[in-house]
Enzyme design. Structure first.
Site, short mmCIF file in Angstrom:
data_model
loop_
_atom_site.label_atom_id
_atom_site.label_comp_id
_atom_site.label_asym_id
_atom_site.label_seq_id
_atom_site.Cartn_x
_atom_site.Cartn_y
_atom_site.Cartn_z
N SER A 102 0.82 -1.21 0.00
CA SER A 102 0.00 0.00 0.00
C SER A 102 0.85 1.26 0.00
O SER A 102 0.46 2.26 0.57
CB SER A 102 -0.92 0.00 1.23
OG SER A 102 -0.12 -0.13 2.39
N CYS A 103 2.04 1.22 -0.63
CA CYS A 103 2.89 2.41 -0.68
C CYS A 103 2.12 3.56 -1.33
O CYS A 103 1.47 3.38 -2.36
CB CYS A 103 4.18 2.13 -1.44
SG CYS A 103 5.20 0.87 -0.63
FE FE Z 1 3.72 -0.93 -0.94
#
Ligand code: FE
Length: 196
Positions: free
Chosen positions: A105-106
């Site tokens: 979820s960067c």
């Molecule tokens: Fe990520």
């Protein structure tokens, strides 16, 4: 240690802390949800919206943003504590940019706040790369066939911010009013603004 393993470790810690505090009657889960919603939808993305609006009114700033987004964004006071560089992707009539983190979820927290649940979901992460037009259609965005869709996979080192096109008919608006038109999803790339 990469952020990918870091994050899941962190999420586990946060969840166990939240359930412990809830069990002890110290926090109200509904209040926590309200706080998260605020950071997902209101506080966080407004920083990105101001960056976009500045680029729309100031050509020199826009060029700086496209050349060195980390520095240009820092100059407005939105400083990342993630140690990641931000790259800004410009939408045009011919190109639409879509961002994802296929591994986890960067996300560019300094300009967008917390990622929405769907951004972290497996279906979005899996399909954004394989079928970006299908994903965009589910967000209500039907792109002409001659628009090229570019998908950018975020990492612990590089986060992306989409620079939507300035909507038509907004010549009379000032920078604050323009910032009010910029949505979170338009900066992730799952929405095109009117005329974008
Ligand atoms: Fe990520």
């Amino acid at each position: 240690m990469t952020e990918h393993s870091h994050l899941s470790d962190m999420e586990l810690r946060v969840r166990s802390l939240e359930s412990l505090l809830t069990d002890k009657g110290l926090v109200d889960p509904a209040a926590l949800d309200a706080i998260v919603d605020t950071y997902e939808n209101k506080v966080g993305p407004r920083n990105g919206a101001r960056v976009v609006a500045r680029a729309w009114v100031d050509g020199d700033y826009k060029q700086w943003l496209l050349r060195d987004a980390t520095a240009a964004i820092n100059s407005l006071g939105y400083v990342s504590t993630q140690g990641a560089d931000i790259v800004v992707l410009e939408n045009t009539d011919a190109v639409h940019n879509l961002t994802v983190c296929t591994l986890c979820s960067c996300y560019p927290w300094a300009v967008l706040g917390l990622p929405p649940a769907w951004y972290k979901s497996f279906p979005y992460r899996a399909r954004a790369v394989k079928d970006p037009r299908g994903v965009l259609a589910e967000f209500g965005q039907i792109l002409d066939d001659d628009v090229e869709v570019r998908v950018w996979d975020s990492t612990a080192e590089v986060r992306y911010l989409v620079l939507p096109q300035r909507p038509a008919g907004t010549d009379g608006l000032n920078e604050d009013e323009l910032a009010g038109l910029v949505t979170r999803n338009s900066m992730i790339g799952t929405e095109r603004l009117a005329g974008d």
